[in-house]
Write an enzyme that holds these catalytic residues in place. Structure first.
Site, PDB file in Angstrom:
ATOM      1  N   ASP A 173       0.860  -1.285  -0.056  1.00 50.38           N
ATOM      2  CA  ASP A 173       0.122   0.193  -0.138  1.00 50.38           C
ATOM      3  C   ASP A 173       0.794   1.200  -0.051  1.00 50.38           C
ATOM      4  O   ASP A 173       0.602   2.300   0.652  1.00 50.38           O
ATOM      5  CB  ASP A 173      -0.955  -0.111   1.044  1.00 50.38           C
ATOM      6  CG  ASP A 173      -1.967  -0.926   1.119  1.00 50.38           C
ATOM      7  OD1 ASP A 173      -1.909  -2.024   0.176  1.00 50.38           O
ATOM      8  OD2 ASP A 173      -2.928  -1.184   2.080  1.00 50.38           O
ATOM      9  N   ASP A 225      -4.699  -0.685  -1.869  1.00 50.59           N
ATOM     10  CA  ASP A 225      -5.971  -0.449  -1.375  1.00 50.59           C
ATOM     11  C   ASP A 225      -6.945   0.106  -2.784  1.00 50.59           C
ATOM     12  O   ASP A 225      -6.185   0.987  -3.383  1.00 50.59           O
ATOM     13  CB  ASP A 225      -6.256   0.631  -0.267  1.00 50.59           C
ATOM     14  CG  ASP A 225      -6.484  -0.070   0.847  1.00 50.59           C
ATOM     15  OD1 ASP A 225      -6.326  -1.316   1.061  1.00 50.59           O
ATOM     16  OD2 ASP A 225      -6.804   0.901   1.874  1.00 50.59           O
ATOM     17  N   HIS A 263     -10.535   0.618  -3.385  1.00 50.45           N
ATOM     18  CA  HIS A 263     -11.841   0.620  -2.745  1.00 50.45           C
ATOM     19  C   HIS A 263     -12.742   1.002  -3.979  1.00 50.45           C
ATOM     20  O   HIS A 263     -12.734   2.098  -4.418  1.00 50.45           O
ATOM     21  CB  HIS A 263     -12.071   1.340  -1.576  1.00 50.45           C
ATOM     22  CG  HIS A 263     -11.184   0.880  -0.322  1.00 50.45           C
ATOM     23  ND1 HIS A 263     -11.419  -0.315  -0.134  1.00 50.45           N
ATOM     24  CD2 HIS A 263     -10.276   1.584   0.383  1.00 50.45           C
ATOM     25  CE1 HIS A 263     -10.319  -0.724   1.054  1.00 50.45           C
ATOM     26  NE2 HIS A 263      -9.912   0.664   1.169  1.00 50.45           N
ATOM     27  N   HIS A 290     -16.642   0.407   6.001  1.00 48.87           N
ATOM     28  CA  HIS A 290     -15.273   0.832   6.192  1.00 48.87           C
ATOM     29  C   HIS A 290     -14.902   2.218   5.873  1.00 48.87           C
ATOM     30  O   HIS A 290     -14.206   2.915   6.358  1.00 48.87           O
ATOM     31  CB  HIS A 290     -14.428  -0.050   5.066  1.00 48.87           C
ATOM     32  CG  HIS A 290     -12.840   0.262   5.309  1.00 48.87           C
ATOM     33  ND1 HIS A 290     -12.113  -0.181   6.094  1.00 48.87           N
ATOM     34  CD2 HIS A 290     -12.193   0.577   4.221  1.00 48.87           C
ATOM     35  CE1 HIS A 290     -10.709   0.226   5.911  1.00 48.87           C
ATOM     36  NE2 HIS A 290     -10.832   0.607   4.629  1.00 48.87           N
ATOM     37  N   HIS A 318     -10.940   6.627   1.046  1.00 50.92           N
ATOM     38  CA  HIS A 318      -9.465   6.658   0.424  1.00 50.92           C
ATOM     39  C   HIS A 318      -9.117   5.506  -0.240  1.00 50.92           C
ATOM     40  O   HIS A 318      -9.825   4.555  -0.449  1.00 50.92           O
ATOM     41  CB  HIS A 318      -8.396   6.444   1.877  1.00 50.92           C
ATOM     42  CG  HIS A 318      -8.647   5.110   2.518  1.00 50.92           C
ATOM     43  ND1 HIS A 318      -9.551   4.987   3.515  1.00 50.92           N
ATOM     44  CD2 HIS A 318      -8.066   3.945   2.343  1.00 50.92           C
ATOM     45  CE1 HIS A 318      -9.926   3.733   3.951  1.00 50.92           C
ATOM     46  NE2 HIS A 318      -8.840   3.089   3.274  1.00 50.92           N
ATOM     47  N   LYS A 359      -6.761  -4.912  -3.453  1.00 52.97           N
ATOM     48  CA  LYS A 359      -7.560  -5.273  -2.422  1.00 52.97           C
ATOM     49  C   LYS A 359      -8.568  -4.569  -1.896  1.00 52.97           C
ATOM     50  O   LYS A 359      -8.453  -3.156  -2.137  1.00 52.97           O
ATOM     51  CB  LYS A 359      -6.666  -5.971  -1.349  1.00 52.97           C
ATOM     52  CG  LYS A 359      -5.988  -4.566  -0.606  1.00 52.97           C
ATOM     53  CD  LYS A 359      -4.923  -5.410   0.476  1.00 52.97           C
ATOM     54  CE  LYS A 359      -4.065  -4.162   0.948  1.00 52.97           C
ATOM     55  NZ  LYS A 359      -4.564  -3.250   1.723  1.00 52.97           N
ATOM     56  N   CYS A 405      -2.120  -2.287   7.730  1.00 57.65           N
ATOM     57  CA  CYS A 405      -1.933  -3.318   6.643  1.00 57.65           C
ATOM     58  C   CYS A 405      -0.459  -3.950   6.609  1.00 57.65           C
ATOM     59  O   CYS A 405      -0.635  -5.138   6.193  1.00 57.65           O
ATOM     60  CB  CYS A 405      -2.211  -2.498   5.322  1.00 57.65           C
ATOM     61  SG  CYS A 405      -3.914  -1.537   5.109  1.00 57.65           S
TER      62      CYS A 405
END
Length: 193
Positions: A11, A53, A55, A61, A75, A100, A142
């Site tokens: 990340d 990340d 998303h 979340h 984010h 992810k 993470c």
């Protein structure tokens, strides 16, 4: 027999660095140090994997009133510049990119998949990886979860403490204690020689 070594770059994205939506103090400096480390040690690794990340709709979340424990400001939104790899990693030439958290929180890189839909565990198994080194952002979240999941996969796991940064000093201290107690080796990258 598995004998390979992989570097997991977790990340390292603008969203987690100064100026990003969920900035961690020292994030940009970690990105630069990770890039420098890979330039000097690329030959030590059979596989270099990045996680991001990514998303889309991770449910609870994301929150407009985050508690910064289970919920966070938006984010790492898929397809935005903030979710791309940090510019410092432009010449990283990773072997595999894992994304992810499309529809869930997903702190660990082991919760993501590559473009072919393979999980990180499948990727590492296919490459006969036995040892992993984990770096990136954030140490207390993470990076910690990825390292703990690597241990669960029976991988010899190290975290380079100078190539990561926690959300806060206190959370970093707690994360390092948890990692060490679980059996993760903590060291600074310069100790490699």
């Amino acid at each position: 027999m598995s004998t390979g070594r992989a570097l997991l770059v977790v990340d390292v994205q603008p969203t987690f660095c100064e100026g990003g939506a969920l900035a961690v103090d020292g994030g940009n400096a970690v990105a630069e140090r990770v890039a420098e480390f890979v330039r000097g040690h690329r030959g030590d690794y059979d596989l270099v994997v990045t996680t991001q990340d990514w998303h889309i709709d991770p449910g609870a979340h994301f929150s407009d009133t985050p508690d910064f424990i289970d919920s966070w400001p938006p984010h790492g939104v898929a397809g935005t510049p903030e979710a791309e790899l940090h510019p410092a990693l432009a010449d990283l030439n990773a072997d595999v990119a894992v994304k992810k958290g499309a529809y869930e929180a997903a702190y660990s890189g082991f919760e993501g998949t590559d473009a072919e839909g393979r999980s990180l565990a499948e990727i590492l198994t296919a490459a006969a990886v036995a040892d992993v080194d984990v770096v990136g952002i954030a140490e207390s979240h993470c990076v910690k979860e990825t390292a703990l999941d690597a241990l669960d996969q029976h991988l010899n796991t190290r975290v380079f403490t100078d190539l990561t940064v926690p959300v806060s000093p206190q959370q970093g201290e707690a994360a390092r204690a948890e990692l060490a107690a679980a059996g993760v080796v903590l060291l600074r990258s310069e100790e490699l020689g």
